[in-house]
Design a protein around this motif. Structure first.
Motif, PDB file in Angstrom:
ATOM      1  N   SER A   1       5.429  -1.886  -9.548  1.00 27.71           N
ATOM      2  CA  SER A   1       5.819  -3.232  -9.066  1.00 27.71           C
ATOM      3  C   SER A   1       5.528  -3.432  -7.581  1.00 27.71           C
ATOM      4  O   SER A   1       6.391  -3.862  -6.814  1.00 27.71           O
ATOM      5  CB  SER A   1       7.294  -3.490  -9.350  1.00 27.71           C
ATOM      6  N   CYS A   2       4.299  -3.134  -7.162  1.00 35.00           N
ATOM      7  CA  CYS A   2       3.956  -3.259  -5.751  1.00 35.00           C
ATOM      8  C   CYS A   2       3.110  -4.495  -5.442  1.00 35.00           C
ATOM      9  O   CYS A   2       2.607  -4.636  -4.332  1.00 35.00           O
ATOM     10  CB  CYS A   2       3.271  -1.997  -5.241  1.00 35.00           C
ATOM     11  N   ILE A   3       2.954  -5.393  -6.420  1.00 36.16           N
ATOM     12  CA  ILE A   3       2.200  -6.633  -6.212  1.00 36.16           C
ATOM     13  C   ILE A   3       3.190  -7.774  -6.013  1.00 36.16           C
ATOM     14  O   ILE A   3       4.089  -7.969  -6.836  1.00 36.16           O
ATOM     15  CB  ILE A   3       1.272  -6.919  -7.410  1.00 36.16           C
TER      16      ILE A   3
ATOM     17  N   GLN B   1       0.814  -1.212   0.000  1.00 31.03           N
ATOM     18  CA  GLN B   1       0.000   0.000   0.000  1.00 31.03           C
ATOM     19  C   GLN B   1       0.856   1.275   0.000  1.00 31.03           C
ATOM     20  O   GLN B   1       0.426   2.301  -0.505  1.00 31.03           O
ATOM     21  CB  GLN B   1      -0.918   0.008   1.224  1.00 31.03           C
ATOM     22  N   ASP B   2       2.041   1.207   0.565  1.00 30.02           N
ATOM     23  CA  ASP B   2       2.907   2.390   0.629  1.00 30.02           C
ATOM     24  C   ASP B   2       3.472   2.764  -0.736  1.00 30.02           C
ATOM     25  O   ASP B   2       3.838   3.907  -0.970  1.00 30.02           O
ATOM     26  CB  ASP B   2       4.062   2.161   1.607  1.00 30.02           C
ATOM     27  N   VAL B   3       3.547   1.785  -1.634  1.00 30.87           N
ATOM     28  CA  VAL B   3       4.125   2.006  -2.953  1.00 30.87           C
ATOM     29  C   VAL B   3       3.042   2.226  -4.013  1.00 30.87           C
ATOM     30  O   VAL B   3       3.247   2.944  -4.989  1.00 30.87           O
ATOM     31  CB  VAL B   3       5.037   0.813  -3.342  1.00 30.87           C
ATOM     32  N   CYS B   4       1.882   1.650  -3.821  1.00 28.33           N
ATOM     33  CA  CYS B   4       0.787   1.721  -4.798  1.00 28.33           C
ATOM     34  C   CYS B   4       0.436   3.175  -5.135  1.00 28.33           C
ATOM     35  O   CYS B   4       0.310   4.015  -4.243  1.00 28.33           O
ATOM     36  CB  CYS B   4      -0.444   1.009  -4.260  1.00 28.33           C
TER      37      CYS B   4
ATOM     38  N   GLU C   1      -9.178   4.876  -0.455  1.00 23.05           N
ATOM     39  CA  GLU C   1      -8.051   5.799  -0.610  1.00 23.05           C
ATOM     40  C   GLU C   1      -7.502   5.795  -2.032  1.00 23.05           C
ATOM     41  O   GLU C   1      -6.496   6.438  -2.320  1.00 23.05           O
ATOM     42  CB  GLU C   1      -6.949   5.417   0.390  1.00 23.05           C
ATOM     43  N   GLY C   2      -8.159   5.036  -2.926  1.00 27.74           N
ATOM     44  CA  GLY C   2      -7.723   4.982  -4.315  1.00 27.74           C
ATOM     45  C   GLY C   2      -6.531   4.077  -4.553  1.00 27.74           C
ATOM     46  O   GLY C   2      -5.863   4.185  -5.576  1.00 27.74           O
ATOM     47  N   LYS C   3      -6.278   3.183  -3.615  1.00 30.04           N
ATOM     48  CA  LYS C   3      -5.169   2.246  -3.751  1.00 30.04           C
ATOM     49  C   LYS C   3      -5.706   0.834  -3.921  1.00 30.04           C
ATOM     50  O   LYS C   3      -6.806   0.510  -3.491  1.00 30.04           O
ATOM     51  CB  LYS C   3      -4.262   2.316  -2.532  1.00 30.04           C
ATOM     52  N   SER C   4      -4.896  -0.005  -4.550  1.00 38.79           N
ATOM     53  CA  SER C   4      -5.288  -1.391  -4.772  1.00 38.79           C
ATOM     54  C   SER C   4      -5.254  -2.177  -3.472  1.00 38.79           C
ATOM     55  O   SER C   4      -4.393  -1.964  -2.622  1.00 38.79           O
ATOM     56  CB  SER C   4      -4.334  -2.025  -5.783  1.00 38.79           C
ATOM     57  N   GLN C   5      -6.203  -3.081  -3.343  1.00 34.75           N
ATOM     58  CA  GLN C   5      -6.166  -4.008  -2.219  1.00 34.75           C
ATOM     59  C   GLN C   5      -6.565  -5.384  -2.721  1.00 34.75           C
ATOM     60  O   GLN C   5      -7.283  -5.518  -3.700  1.00 34.75           O
ATOM     61  CB  GLN C   5      -7.064  -3.557  -1.079  1.00 34.75           C
TER      62      GLN C   5
END
Length: 66
Positions: free
Chosen positions: A59-61, A9-12, A31-35
């Motif tokens: 590359s946050c996955i 989440q910190d990089v997304c 928050e508009g971030k991927s989960q």
């Protein structure tokens, strides 16, 4: 075989390509971030998870064997 999926989440940056490529595993949060909505995936979903991970611009996955 099963794989564990995680989004940092910190990089997304909220690009949402993962949610569009693999909506059964990823969604965008308030928050508009991927989960991740399915933390452990099987053979049926690993292809779209890998596609989403490769398409992610930051590359946050992360995918690892469960």
């Amino acid at each position: 075989m099963a794989w564990k999926v995680r989004v940092d989440q910190d990089v997304c940056i909220g690009d949402a390509i993962c949610a569009s490529l693999c909506p059964d595993v990823f969604e965008m949060n308030d928050e508009g971030k991927s989960q991740v909505i399915v933390e452990v995936v099987g053979e049926d979903l690993i292809d779209c998870v890998n596609e989403a991970a490769e398409a992610c611009p930051v590359s946050c996955i992360y995918v690892e064997e469960a």
